[in-house]
Design a protein around this motif. Structure first.
Motif, PDB file in Angstrom:
ATOM      1  N   LEU A 142     -65.453   9.722  62.817  1.00  0.00           N
ATOM      2  CA  LEU A 142     -64.229   9.950  62.471  1.00  0.00           C
ATOM      3  C   LEU A 142     -63.900  11.431  62.038  1.00  0.00           C
ATOM      4  N   PRO A 143     -64.973  12.260  61.740  1.00  0.00           N
ATOM      5  CA  PRO A 143     -64.813  13.525  61.131  1.00  0.00           C
ATOM      6  C   PRO A 143     -64.287  14.385  62.690  1.00  0.00           C
ATOM      7  N   TRP A 144     -64.565  13.923  63.782  1.00  0.00           N
ATOM      8  CA  TRP A 144     -64.423  14.567  64.931  1.00  0.00           C
ATOM      9  C   TRP A 144     -63.080  14.575  65.122  1.00  0.00           C
ATOM     10  N   ILE A 145     -62.397  13.616  64.805  1.00  0.00           N
ATOM     11  CA  ILE A 145     -60.881  13.445  64.853  1.00  0.00           C
ATOM     12  C   ILE A 145     -60.135  14.140  63.846  1.00  0.00           C
ATOM     13  N   THR A 146     -60.636  13.920  62.679  1.00  0.00           N
ATOM     14  CA  THR A 146     -60.140  14.363  61.411  1.00  0.00           C
ATOM     15  C   THR A 146     -60.044  16.054  61.406  1.00  0.00           C
ATOM     16  N   VAL A 147     -60.800  16.604  62.041  1.00  0.00           N
ATOM     17  CA  VAL A 147     -60.882  18.195  61.771  1.00  0.00           C
ATOM     18  C   VAL A 147     -59.597  18.711  62.822  1.00  0.00           C
ATOM     19  N   PRO A 148     -59.467  18.233  63.988  1.00  0.00           N
ATOM     20  CA  PRO A 148     -58.305  18.778  64.839  1.00  0.00           C
ATOM     21  C   PRO A 148     -57.090  18.355  64.100  1.00  0.00           C
ATOM     22  N   ALA A 149     -56.778  17.157  63.726  1.00  0.00           N
ATOM     23  CA  ALA A 149     -55.609  16.860  62.806  1.00  0.00           C
ATOM     24  C   ALA A 149     -55.297  17.614  61.801  1.00  0.00           C
ATOM     25  N   ALA A 150     -56.387  17.919  60.958  1.00  0.00           N
ATOM     26  CA  ALA A 150     -56.096  18.710  59.903  1.00  0.00           C
ATOM     27  C   ALA A 150     -55.626  20.103  60.169  1.00  0.00           C
ATOM     28  N   ARG A 151     -56.329  20.498  61.199  1.00  0.00           N
ATOM     29  CA  ARG A 151     -56.154  22.106  61.587  1.00  0.00           C
ATOM     30  C   ARG A 151     -54.568  21.931  61.925  1.00  0.00           C
ATOM     31  N   ARG A 152     -54.119  20.896  62.950  1.00  0.00           N
ATOM     32  CA  ARG A 152     -52.831  21.090  63.512  1.00  0.00           C
ATOM     33  C   ARG A 152     -51.759  20.783  62.230  1.00  0.00           C
ATOM     34  N   LEU A 153     -52.097  20.204  61.365  1.00  0.00           N
ATOM     35  CA  LEU A 153     -51.019  19.795  60.110  1.00  0.00           C
ATOM     36  C   LEU A 153     -50.853  21.087  59.385  1.00  0.00           C
ATOM     37  N   ALA A 154     -52.209  21.582  59.066  1.00  0.00           N
ATOM     38  CA  ALA A 154     -52.197  23.026  58.461  1.00  0.00           C
ATOM     39  C   ALA A 154     -51.319  24.201  58.878  1.00  0.00           C
ATOM     40  N   PRO A 177     -50.149  24.974  50.349  1.00  0.00           N
ATOM     41  CA  PRO A 177     -50.543  23.742  50.709  1.00  0.00           C
ATOM     42  C   PRO A 177     -51.681  23.442  51.759  1.00  0.00           C
ATOM     43  N   ALA A 178     -51.507  24.252  52.664  1.00  0.00           N
ATOM     44  CA  ALA A 178     -52.513  24.389  54.141  1.00  0.00           C
ATOM     45  C   ALA A 178     -53.869  24.484  53.567  1.00  0.00           C
ATOM     46  N   ALA A 179     -54.091  25.459  52.539  1.00  0.00           N
ATOM     47  CA  ALA A 179     -55.379  25.500  52.108  1.00  0.00           C
ATOM     48  C   ALA A 179     -55.949  24.586  51.231  1.00  0.00           C
ATOM     49  N   LEU A 180     -55.019  23.946  50.563  1.00  0.00           N
ATOM     50  CA  LEU A 180     -55.436  22.722  49.692  1.00  0.00           C
ATOM     51  C   LEU A 180     -55.797  21.677  50.741  1.00  0.00           C
ATOM     52  N   LEU A 181     -54.848  21.542  51.494  1.00  0.00           N
ATOM     53  CA  LEU A 181     -55.300  20.189  52.616  1.00  0.00           C
ATOM     54  C   LEU A 181     -56.520  20.486  53.288  1.00  0.00           C
ATOM     55  N   LEU A 182     -56.631  21.705  53.646  1.00  0.00           N
ATOM     56  CA  LEU A 182     -58.022  21.685  54.497  1.00  0.00           C
ATOM     57  C   LEU A 182     -59.288  21.576  53.442  1.00  0.00           C
ATOM     58  N   ALA A 183     -59.278  22.042  52.539  1.00  0.00           N
ATOM     59  CA  ALA A 183     -60.508  21.790  51.565  1.00  0.00           C
ATOM     60  C   ALA A 183     -60.488  20.284  51.104  1.00  0.00           C
ATOM     61  N   GLY A 184     -59.176  19.747  50.982  1.00  0.00           N
ATOM     62  CA  GLY A 184     -59.227  18.324  50.328  1.00  0.00           C
ATOM     63  C   GLY A 184     -59.831  17.532  51.531  1.00  0.00           C
ATOM     64  N   CYS A 185     -59.253  17.742  52.918  1.00  0.00           N
ATOM     65  CA  CYS A 185     -59.872  16.801  54.081  1.00  0.00           C
ATOM     66  C   CYS A 185     -61.494  17.180  54.285  1.00  0.00           C
ATOM     67  N   ALA A 186     -61.951  18.505  54.020  1.00  0.00           N
ATOM     68  CA  ALA A 186     -63.194  18.790  54.148  1.00  0.00           C
ATOM     69  C   ALA A 186     -63.998  17.857  53.023  1.00  0.00           C
ATOM     70  N   ALA A 187     -63.662  17.630  51.972  1.00  0.00           N
ATOM     71  CA  ALA A 187     -64.270  16.931  50.856  1.00  0.00           C
ATOM     72  C   ALA A 187     -64.257  15.213  51.035  1.00  0.00           C
ATOM     73  N   LEU A 188     -62.890  14.811  51.583  1.00  0.00           N
ATOM     74  CA  LEU A 188     -62.661  13.400  51.936  1.00  0.00           C
ATOM     75  C   LEU A 188     -63.267  12.957  52.851  1.00  0.00           C
ATOM     76  N   ALA A 189     -63.875  13.869  53.941  1.00  0.00           N
ATOM     77  CA  ALA A 189     -64.346  13.571  55.006  1.00  0.00           C
ATOM     78  C   ALA A 189     -66.074  13.773  55.000  1.00  0.00           C
ATOM     79  N   GLY A 190     -66.333  14.403  54.148  1.00  0.00           N
ATOM     80  CA  GLY A 190     -67.672  15.024  54.055  1.00  0.00           C
ATOM     81  C   GLY A 190     -68.495  14.121  53.319  1.00  0.00           C
ATOM     82  N   VAL A 191     -67.821  13.456  52.282  1.00  0.00           N
ATOM     83  CA  VAL A 191     -68.617  12.503  51.299  1.00  0.00           C
ATOM     84  C   VAL A 191     -69.142  11.208  51.814  1.00  0.00           C
ATOM     85  N   PRO A 192     -68.070  10.641  52.633  1.00  0.00           N
ATOM     86  CA  PRO A 192     -68.089   9.413  53.348  1.00  0.00           C
ATOM     87  C   PRO A 192     -69.291   9.405  54.422  1.00  0.00           C
ATOM     88  N   ALA A 193     -69.292  10.749  55.171  1.00  0.00           N
ATOM     89  CA  ALA A 193     -70.338  11.023  56.070  1.00  0.00           C
ATOM     90  C   ALA A 193     -71.497  11.416  55.475  1.00  0.00           C
TER      91      ALA A 193
END
Length: 321
Positions: free
Chosen positions: A11-23, A30-46
């Motif tokens: 799923l991170p291969w889909i998460t990254v483009p979606a996060a960049r598009r939204l940011a 909020p864009a910086a906080l979103l990107l950092a939050g997505c990095a943590a929330l996708a990285g820990v499960p991986a």
């Protein structure tokens, strides 16, 4: 284990483009906080999924099985899963080594000592270094410095940069670097760098995060001095000075006014302030589904492994508690 263990790795291969598009549709903060939050929330499960695969493979080793009082023959993993799990073991070691190197790179204690020793002058939180190269960056403060000057960090400026700017532009430079310190942007950078160690797809979040952090500091500086054109001019002149005479050294992870795509930052400052745009519903939905799916799949995979271990333990007369 079931398919659930693979979802956090795919799923991170889909998460990254979606996060960049939204940011790209959000204001810088909020864009910086979103990107950092997505990095943590996708990285820990991986990372957790990689660890689960490795653990499932290690359970087949006689020594590990004896420690766990289980029968490896009753573990349901097939040859393919076992082979992939075996490959995950060095993957876990590589993740741990990369994370330790990242944390070491972001260590700041020795830098504070060195900068204070080599500074030619200091006024409050501003430290001037004798260097004909042009540079300025924010050096976050050390823990446990409450009640002391500069506890939130230092703004380090070289004499070469000071000569390249006039008084108004220097005020912009200081406001920009203080915004990095006040916003704790170094923590966002560490989060993104650590997430990049946990999954290769998450490396794609580091550059947009760095850009949004610079834009965040630009906007704070613009509000501080009250002149967006002045901020754009200061950023441009600082970047030209740094390019013509680079400084001897800059700490890894330091936020500098000359970092990132400077022409793009200047264009954003010179353009009229854009009204709030509606957030892309599709990108938001995809991002939420990916993050929630990764978390849920990790929990499911953990439960599967626990059940497999209990089954193998019961087979040798040692039911799990």
């Amino acid at each position: 284990m079931t398919w659930a263990v693979w979802a956090p790795l795919l799923l991170p291969w889909i998460t990254v483009p979606a996060a960049r598009r939204l940011a790209a549709l959000l204001p810088p903060r909020p864009a910086a906080l979103l990107l950092a939050g997505c990095a943590a929330l996708a990285g820990v499960p991986a990372a957790a999924a990689t660890a689960l695969l490795a653990a499932a493979a290690l359970l087949h080793l006689p020594a590990v099985a004896a420690l766990g009082h289980l029968s490896p023959a009753l573990l349901p993993d097939g040859p393919a899963a076992l082979a992939l799990g075996t490959a995950a073991v060095p993957g876990c070691l590589a993740i741990g080594w990369a994370a330790l190197r990242t944390l070491h790179r972001h260590r700041l204690r020795h830098l504070h000592t060195e900068i204070r020793r080599t500074a030619v002058s200091r006024a409050g939180d501003v430290v001037v270094l004798a260097d004909d190269g042009a540079d300025a960056y924010a050096l976050p403060g050390r823990p446990g410095r409450r009640g002391r000057p500069g506890r939130s960090g230092l703004v380090v400026v070289t004499t070469g940069m000071l000569r390249a700017l006039d008084d108004d532009e220097r005020a912009v430079l200081l406001a920009h670097e203080r915004a990095h310190l006040a916003g704790h942007h170094h923590l966002l950078a560490v989060t993104a760098d650590l997430a990049a160690c946990l999954h290769p797809a998450l490396r794609g979040l580091r550059r947009p995060l760095a850009y949004q952090a610079e834009r965040w500091a630009d906007e704070v500086a613009a509000r501080t001095v009250g002149d967006r054109r002045l901020v754009a001019r200061a950023v441009g002149r600082a970047a030209l000075a740094a390019g013509a005479a680079p400084a001897a050294r800059r700490p890894a992870g330091a936020f500098a006014a000359t970092a990132g795509p400077v022409p793009r930052r200047m264009a954003a400052l010179l353009a009229p302030v854009a009204p709030a745009r509606p957030v892309a519903g599709r990108a938001t939905a995809v991002l939420l589904l990916c993050l929630l799916g990764s978390a849920a799949a990790t929990v499911e995979a953990t439960g599967d492994l626990h059940e497999n271990i209990e089954t193998a333990q019961c087979a040798v007369g040692r039911p799990a508690p």
